[in-house]
Design an enzyme around this catalytic site. Sequence first.
Site, PDB file in Angstrom:
ATOM      1  CG  ASP A  48      28.099   2.268  41.446  1.00  0.00           C
ATOM      2  OD1 ASP A  48      29.318   2.358  41.628  1.00  0.00           O
ATOM      3  OD2 ASP A  48      27.599   1.843  40.393  1.00  0.00           O
ATOM      4  CD  GLU A 222      30.649   1.998  34.714  1.00  0.00           C
ATOM      5  OE1 GLU A 222      30.693   0.778  34.529  1.00  0.00           O
ATOM      6  OE2 GLU A 222      31.320   2.568  35.593  1.00  0.00           O
TER       7      GLU A 222
END
Length: 515
Positions: A48, A222
């Site tokens: 990420d 998420e």
Amino acid sequence: MIRVLLGVWLVGSLPFMSLAQRHGADTTYQQVFRPQYHFSPRANWINDPNGLVYFDGEYHLFYQYNPFGTRWGHMTWGHAISRDLVHWRELPPAIAEEGDTMIFSGSCVVDKTNSSGFGRGSTPPMVAIYTGHQENRQSQHIAYSTDKGRTWTKYDANPVINLNKKDFRDPKVFWHEPTRRWVMVVLLPTEKKAFFYNSTNLRQWTKTGEFTSPDSPATIWECPDLVEVPVDNTVERKWVLLVSMGGNAPAGGTGMQYFVGRFDGKTFVSESKPGEPRYVDYGKDYYAAITYNNLPVRGNRGPISIGWMNNWQYANDLPTTAFRGAMTLPRELKLVRQTEGKTTRYDLRQRPVQELKQLLDTPFRMVGTDVTAFNRQLAYAEPLTDAYLLTAELETKPGDKEYRILLHKNPQNDADATVIGYDMVKQQLYVDRSRVGQTGFHKDFPGRYTAPLKPQNGRISLQIWVDRSSIEVFANDGAVTMTNQVFPDPANTGIRLLGNGWQAVTIHPVAGIWR
Ligand code: FRU
């Protein structure tokens, strides 16, 4: 529209290296699958994007990074900076794993008033808010930098929020001017719940609200983001909650959905129609995107997001060497208001940022004929580069079944190719990567992915950004995007257009960002 933009985008030519040169050396961002104009780490694993923030002329890109290998582990915040969102310089890792605590995803703010008290002198501190991950506990931590993000100190009273939960992560913090508070959105992933918190000093946090959506198809949630987005051609702005789906995304595995609604500084209320999930991207490789904090005022331009161009199903198995993982192009977000009868809907639009125009070389000329020949059926071209932007306008005709663009085509046959197609019957755009290059490294990699898309006045416009191991498609001015990785045989670079109706096809080589 796209054509007009591109006309303005033209810049002088840059020399291109031969294929052999490009696929030889292994140390200079020249590996066979090394993205040429997408960010990837010089070495090792990334996932990420974290802590996207602009400060004093620099766009910061932090990211989940394993300093010790090409698979997930030892989560640390890696760090790169850019002055233009296009050319990146990798810096030493910013916030390192320590003891039993890994540094999971989070965000970063510029604390202009030194509300946190971490500042020294006149330079405002940068404050990172991230999840401290331990085997059975996730809690929210902070760290600060007083030298423009070069060195970081973890707060000695961490964690700042601890609910004694195993899954509680990915805080996104931003400044909310109307209430003059810091706002955090953070998730209970397995319960698919977003919690909202307020703070005046980034150290003490008070819970102010919750959001959930029982009909989200996701397995878990998420990496949330909550951001105000301008509505095109109006003075209106709406709040968009972005959520990454840990499974059950439209293309399978991980992906992203969004909700449009209102936010009063305390809690988010969705105005999106229940039971109709909205997806950010219909490809297989778009995850964990968040937006920049503290962007300079740029007229009515929308927020800018960057995502991780990957899917957890096979992220650890990609056939790259030295590094594993890359980011998407930065995208500017807008909403478009759609009225149907009495109902109003706001659709997300994503466009690659304008800054990318500096990479575009003069349009490619076809071998043996010229670009206008693309208007004929079965045109064929062999570009001199494996990093290019292909734009096309498709004029659909009733009765036609399908239109296709083959990329990475084997010169001998049409079967070995990435296919980008439009299915008139199903009114779907699709990308099929099941028969191109390396697909066997994971069972969930090969596939054909679809997105609902209607022609506008009979036309579909496409911007197709091809890099050495990815294809980002923007259709109808960013109404639909499809992001997919591909690992083609470098010898197969052919392009072919099938079906009558392709207009105004241009191919611009895209200059590499690492030279
Ligand atoms: C999303 C994610 C986050 C977590 C991070 C760990 O890809 O699972 O929820 O913070 O990756 O690397």
